[in-house]
Design a protein around this motif. Structure first.
Motif, short mmCIF file in Angstrom:
data_model
loop_
_atom_site.label_atom_id
_atom_site.label_comp_id
_atom_site.label_asym_id
_atom_site.label_seq_id
_atom_site.Cartn_x
_atom_site.Cartn_y
_atom_site.Cartn_z
N PRO A 57 0.85 -1.18 0.00
CA PRO A 57 0.00 0.00 0.00
C PRO A 57 0.89 1.23 0.00
CG PRO A 57 -0.10 -1.16 2.11
CD PRO A 57 0.93 -1.85 1.28
N THR A 58 0.89 1.97 -1.09
CA THR A 58 1.83 3.07 -1.22
C THR A 58 1.25 4.40 -0.74
OG1 THR A 58 1.17 3.29 -3.50
CG2 THR A 58 3.17 2.07 -3.09
N GLY A 59 0.06 4.34 -0.19
CA GLY A 59 -0.51 5.53 0.42
C GLY A 59 -1.00 5.15 1.80
N ALA A 108 -1.92 -5.91 -10.68
CA ALA A 108 -0.78 -5.95 -9.76
C ALA A 108 0.37 -5.16 -10.39
CB ALA A 108 -0.32 -7.39 -9.51
N ASP A 109 1.33 -4.85 -9.53
CA ASP A 109 2.58 -4.25 -10.01
C ASP A 109 3.58 -5.37 -10.25
OD1 ASP A 109 2.52 -1.12 -9.57
OD2 ASP A 109 1.45 -2.01 -7.88
N VAL A 110 3.65 -5.81 -11.49
CA VAL A 110 4.64 -6.85 -11.84
C VAL A 110 5.74 -6.11 -12.61
CG1 VAL A 110 5.00 -9.07 -12.95
CG2 VAL A 110 2.76 -8.51 -11.98
N GLY A 166 14.39 8.44 -6.80
CA GLY A 166 14.57 7.01 -6.56
C GLY A 166 13.93 6.12 -7.61
N ARG A 167 12.91 6.65 -8.30
CA ARG A 167 12.18 5.78 -9.22
C ARG A 167 12.86 5.64 -10.58
NH1 ARG A 167 5.74 5.73 -8.30
NH2 ARG A 167 6.09 3.56 -8.89
N VAL A 168 14.03 6.23 -10.73
CA VAL A 168 14.77 5.94 -11.97
C VAL A 168 15.01 4.43 -12.05
CG1 VAL A 168 15.87 8.21 -12.12
CG2 VAL A 168 17.08 6.33 -11.00
N VAL A 205 0.80 1.58 -19.27
CA VAL A 205 1.99 2.41 -19.36
C VAL A 205 1.82 3.55 -18.36
CG1 VAL A 205 1.09 3.76 -21.33
CG2 VAL A 205 3.55 3.58 -20.97
N LYS A 206 2.89 3.86 -17.63
CA LYS A 206 2.78 4.85 -16.55
C LYS A 206 4.08 5.62 -16.45
CE LYS A 206 4.22 1.80 -12.76
NZ LYS A 206 3.80 0.94 -11.65
N HIS A 207 4.11 6.77 -15.78
CA HIS A 207 3.03 7.52 -15.15
C HIS A 207 2.86 8.76 -16.01
CE1 HIS A 207 5.18 5.22 -12.01
NE2 HIS A 207 4.01 5.04 -11.46
N PHE A 208 1.68 8.92 -16.53
CA PHE A 208 1.41 9.94 -17.53
C PHE A 208 1.08 11.25 -16.83
CE2 PHE A 208 -1.31 11.43 -21.20
CZ PHE A 208 -0.26 11.55 -22.08
N SER A 252 -0.05 10.36 -13.48
CA SER A 252 1.02 10.55 -12.50
C SER A 252 0.55 11.44 -11.36
CB SER A 252 2.25 11.16 -13.19
OG SER A 252 1.89 12.36 -13.85
N PHE A 253 1.36 11.48 -10.32
CA PHE A 253 1.01 12.26 -9.12
C PHE A 253 1.22 13.77 -9.30
CE2 PHE A 253 2.26 8.18 -6.89
CZ PHE A 253 1.03 7.92 -6.31
N ASN A 254 2.14 14.12 -10.21
CA ASN A 254 2.59 15.51 -10.31
C ASN A 254 1.64 16.37 -11.13
OD1 ASN A 254 4.02 13.58 -12.33
ND2 ASN A 254 3.76 15.52 -13.41
N SER A 284 -6.12 6.22 -12.53
CA SER A 284 -5.32 7.18 -11.75
C SER A 284 -4.19 6.43 -11.05
CB SER A 284 -6.19 7.86 -10.69
OG SER A 284 -6.40 6.98 -9.60
N ASP A 285 -3.25 7.14 -10.47
CA ASP A 285 -2.32 6.49 -9.57
C ASP A 285 -2.98 6.41 -8.19
OD1 ASP A 285 -0.17 5.18 -8.54
OD2 ASP A 285 1.34 6.61 -9.20
N TYR A 286 -2.28 5.77 -7.28
CA TYR A 286 -2.82 5.48 -5.94
C TYR A 286 -3.29 6.76 -5.23
CZ TYR A 286 -2.74 2.27 -1.89
OH TYR A 286 -3.06 1.43 -0.84
N GLY A 511 13.89 3.58 -5.57
CA GLY A 511 12.51 3.17 -5.72
C GLY A 511 11.58 4.27 -5.27
N GLU A 512 10.30 3.90 -5.10
CA GLU A 512 9.30 4.93 -4.78
C GLU A 512 9.57 5.54 -3.41
OE1 GLU A 512 5.25 3.85 -5.51
OE2 GLU A 512 4.50 5.71 -4.64
N SER A 513 9.40 6.83 -3.33
CA SER A 513 9.59 7.55 -2.07
C SER A 513 10.99 7.33 -1.49
CB SER A 513 8.52 7.13 -1.07
OG SER A 513 8.57 7.95 0.06
C1 BGC Z 1 2.76 3.90 -7.71
C2 BGC Z 1 2.33 3.16 -8.96
C3 BGC Z 1 1.76 1.82 -8.60
C4 BGC Z 1 0.60 2.03 -7.64
C5 BGC Z 1 -0.12 0.75 -7.28
C6 BGC Z 1 1.68 3.92 -6.67
O1 BGC Z 1 2.15 4.43 -5.48
O2 BGC Z 1 3.13 5.21 -8.05
O3 BGC Z 1 3.44 3.02 -9.81
O4 BGC Z 1 1.35 1.15 -9.77
O5 BGC Z 1 1.11 2.64 -6.46
O6 BGC Z 1 0.63 -0.08 -6.49
#
Ligand code: BGC
Length: 760
Positions: A57-59, A108-110, A166-168, A205-208, A252-254, A284-286, A511-513
């Motif tokens: 859970p990324t939020g 899922a995020d694969v 980090g997400r590079v 395809v993400k994140h637009f 995307s979030f931005n 949308s994103d999360y 990675g993220e965050s």
């Molecule tokens: C990420 C996305 C991811 C989504 C679902 C978000 O925080 O930015 O890349 O697909 O979470 O897990």
């Protein structure tokens, strides 16, 4: 004969177009029929994507009352639950217990493998091997679908010039051309030819859009960018994925030009649908819809309406659509026609996946044991890892290692499982990863004695470790003092013929965050490297990282450096393959490695200034720094091999290209060293005079070729006017007549050059 073949091809194309039209008509009819029976609540329900947790859970929010919502027809899709049995149960609830029985999407995020984790995407991109990339995506789809997942939140195609971000780790680096090729390969790999097949999955395809350019490299931060940069550098991989038929796109979030992407009508409708003709659905994103409240776009009802009106179809986790759209409809803030459009697109995706024929088509209890983590898959993960590694330095041919003598294997990542998979591997199991020590011990034909010592912690700082250890132990601070660990390492090093130190980032340091303002190797490891150097033994660094690292000091100290990203489940075996020479490294950087953080953004395809400084010596009143040269530590496209390649005889078949013609550029590449090997032959172009400032060079082609030692191979590229086109000041895609320069070589600073003229 030729006429007959052309005729047959034409007939085949016509038939397939008719077939597609028939299929589309069938789908339209089916969806219209179904929508005719749906209440407004049920339509809005299809726009709701939830997660009950279980993934990452990324939020701060996860969904609640999941069962009730499914039965009430309030859920269009779920992500973050896995396995045929669980998913069948959930699908059954939707199909058998909701009024209209509409099946759900399971996502899922694969990102880099499902359970058989292969290298992080940035690493994989360094292989420059499109066939390999497509095969890994296909393998991921086979494993994920075996576990019931048929909608993937990948590929991430965000271009980035900022390694602080980090997400590079999740993308393909800094170049739009290469990024577009990789986007296509991944979409094909996941989706195959037939989305209804039980072994393919729908890609997202993400994140637009523009997510890879946050201010200061800080994740989720503001973005401010010219349209020129957007269209020429940041948007092309999205367009490539869409042209390859990607099924869905994630916002995307931005913000983009002052309006958050999830509510940006210019982005989601004018550009994506009207200009590019995208026919899939937009998710949308999360909680990115809800986050527009913090962006200052209004309350939940306002931001939800803004998103729907902008062209967003599905709301991930935040439930703004579910809880407010009906009210907005009653108040005239959204139109039913727009809710219908969004609902139709989600239902169409389900239709394309074959869910209305058989909602259980992906749930086969036998498949996980057969398709997941098979020997074949592990061997592909090993191949992918070996091909992703980039040899950055190799003095006195320290590498490949001798299989005799004594090797000191030292470092916090040398005998570790927890950091091998890399970021965004929620379905991978770190315990299945092969540590480097184990891989080296098992290397075929090894007679060398291998002595191991940890030598240092990844970081000594418990507060920092706590931030990194959110998904499990990544930084384990040893009970022994740093001094004791160092003493042990030095005593091991002095007994050896060669020292191999495995250092770098823990997985969650990128990675993220996981943005960093300092992208050097953490200090305790630097101390270890300095001390090992002082022993006078040949020093090989194996560096792990999810991003380019600033390694000027290490470059000076080490005799050899192999950059291995986070290699995945076969880490140890793949690293042993390369260190002992079973595989000759062929990876090339897809992101520039800066000397220090102050150089960022530093990328190869920059435009010239009016006061350029082509050399690395400071010149007053030129565009340069007082304290660091302009050149990076390692340029884009750079990577060594155990052998050497020499380039000669660049020839163009003509000095002029007609406006509708083409030109070919050839070069001879000789393997002048002692090993067979692969080389990524790269073609760059410079537009000498144009209506806007153009980059000093841009990648326009590459070929990865195998050349036996001593052999020479001629490599030919074809350039067409379309390859010379760019988005001009008015955002028209044009090739402007005039002089062009080409460069061919093994990296972006290649010197072999030629010229031609594009005729009007
Ligand atoms: C990420 C996305 C991811 C989504 C679902 C978000 O925080 O930015 O890349 O697909 O979470 O897990």
């Amino acid at each position: 004969m030729k006429k007959m073949i052309v005729g047959l091809l034409f007939m085949a194309a016509l038939l397939s177009a008719c077939e597609k039209q028939g299929r589309d008509e069938g789908m339209n009819r089916f969806v219209s029929d179904l929508m005719g029976k749906m209440t407004i609540e049920e339509k809005i329900g299809q726009l709701n994507l939830i997660t009950p947790g279980g993934g990452i859970p990324t939020g701060s929010v996860v969904s609640t009352d999941v069962e009730e919502k499914i039965k009430a027809g309030n859920v269009g899709g779920i992500f973050g639950i896995y396995g045929p049995e669980k998913l069948r149960q959930a699908q059954k609830m939707a199909v058998e217990e909701s009024r209209l029985g509409i099946p759900m999407l399971f996502g899922a995020d694969v990102i880099h493998g499902y359970k058989t984790t292969y290298p992080i995407p940035l690493g994989l991109s360094a292989s420059w091997d499109m066939d390999l990339i497509e095969r890994t995506a296909r393998m991921a789809a086979k494993e994920a679908t075996a576990d019931g997942i048929f909608w993937n939140f990948s590929p991430m195609v965000d271009i980035s010039r900022d390694p602080r971000w980090g997400r590079v780790a999740e993308g393909a680096g800094e170049d739009a051309w290469l990024g577009s090729e990789i986007a296509k390969a991944m979409v094909h790999g996941y989706q195959g030819e037939d989305l209804t097949s039980p072994v393919t999955m729908m890609a997202t395809v993400k994140h637009f859009a523009l997510y890879g350019a946050p201010e200061g490299g800080r994740d989720y931060n503001r973005v401010d960018m010219s349209r020129y940069n957007m269209f020429n550098y940041y948007l092309p991989p999205f367009k490539a994925a869409i042209d390859a038929g990607v099924g869905s796109i994630m916002t995307s979030f931005n913000d983009v030009d002052g309006i958050p992407a999830s509510g940006n009508r210019w982005l989601l409708t004018d550009l994506l649908r009207n200009k590019w003709g995208f026919r899939g659905f937009v998710v949308s994103d999360y909680t990115s819809v809800n986050e527009m409240i913090d962006h200052g776009m209004g309350d939940l009802q306002a931001v939800s309406a803004l998103s729907l009106n902008a062209g967003l179809d599905m709301d991930m986790v935040g439930e703004g659509f579910l809880t407010t759209l009906k009210k907005s409809l009653e108040e005239g803030k959204v139109r039913e026609a727009d809710i219908d459009k969004a609902c139709r697109r989600v239902l169409e995706a389900k239709y394309k996946l074959g869910l209305f024929d058989d909602p259980y088509r992906y749930f086969n209890d036998e498949r996980p044991a057969i398709d997941i983590l098979s020997a074949e898959n592990r061997s592909l993960a090993r191949e992918a890892a070996t091909k992703s590694f980039v040899l950055l330095k190799n003095e006195k041919q320290v590498l490949p290692l001798q299989k005799q003598g004594t090797i000191a294997l030292i470092g916090p990542l040398a005998n570790d499982r927890n950091n091998m998979l890399g970021t965004w591997a929620p379905t991978g199991d770190p315990q299945l990863a092969v540590p480097i020590f184990e891989g080296m011990m098992n290397a075929p034909g090894r007679q060398a004695k291998i002595l191991y010592a940890k030598g240092a912690n990844i970081s000594d700082d418990p507060e920092y470790a706590a931030k990194i250890n959110v998904f499990g132990p990544r930084i384990m601070i040893d009970e022994r003092s740093p001094e004791m660990m160092l003493r042990e390492a030095l005593s091991v090093a002095t007994q050896a013929d060669v020292v191999v130190a495995v250092v770098g980032e823990a997985t969650e340091m990128s990675g993220e965050s996981s943005s960093r303002s300092d992208i050097t190797i953490p200090e305790p490891q630097k101390k270890l490297i300095r001390a090992l150097k002082a022993t006078g033994k040949p020093l090989v660094l194996v560096v792990m990282g999810g991003r380019p690292l600033a390694m000027e000091e290490e470059h000076e100290l080490a005799d050899a450096i192999l950059f291995v990203w986070h290699p995945g489940v076969e880490a140890g075996n793949a690293i042993a393959d390369v260190l002992f020479g079973a595989y000759n490294p062929s990876g090339e950087l897809t992101m520039t490695f800066p000397r220090n953080v102050g150089q960022i953004p530093v990328y190869y395809n920059h435009r010239n200034t009016g006061r350029p400084n082509p050399g690395d010596t400071f010149q007053k009143f030129r565009s340069n720094y007082l304290d660091v040269p302009n050149s990076p530590l390692y340029p884009f496209g750079y990577g060594l091999s155990y052998t050497t390649f020499e380039y000669a005889n660049l020839t163009l078949n003509s000095s002029q290209m007609a406006a509708s013609g083409e030109i070919s550029v050839s070069v001879e590449v000789t393997n002048s060293g002692q090993f067979d090997g692969e080389e990524v032959v790269q073609l760059y172009v410079r537009d000498m005079v144009a209506s806007v400032t153009r980059p000093l060079r841009e990648l326009k082609g590459f070929q990865k070729v195998f050349i036996e030692k001593g052999a020479t191979r001629k490599v030919t590229f074809t350039i067409k006017p379309g390859d010379l086109a760019f988005y001009n000041y008015d955002l028209e895609f044009v090739a402007e007549p005039g002089e062009f320069q080409v460069f061919v070589g093994g990296h972006s600073t290649a010197e072999l050059t030629g010229e031609f003229e594009l005729l009007p």
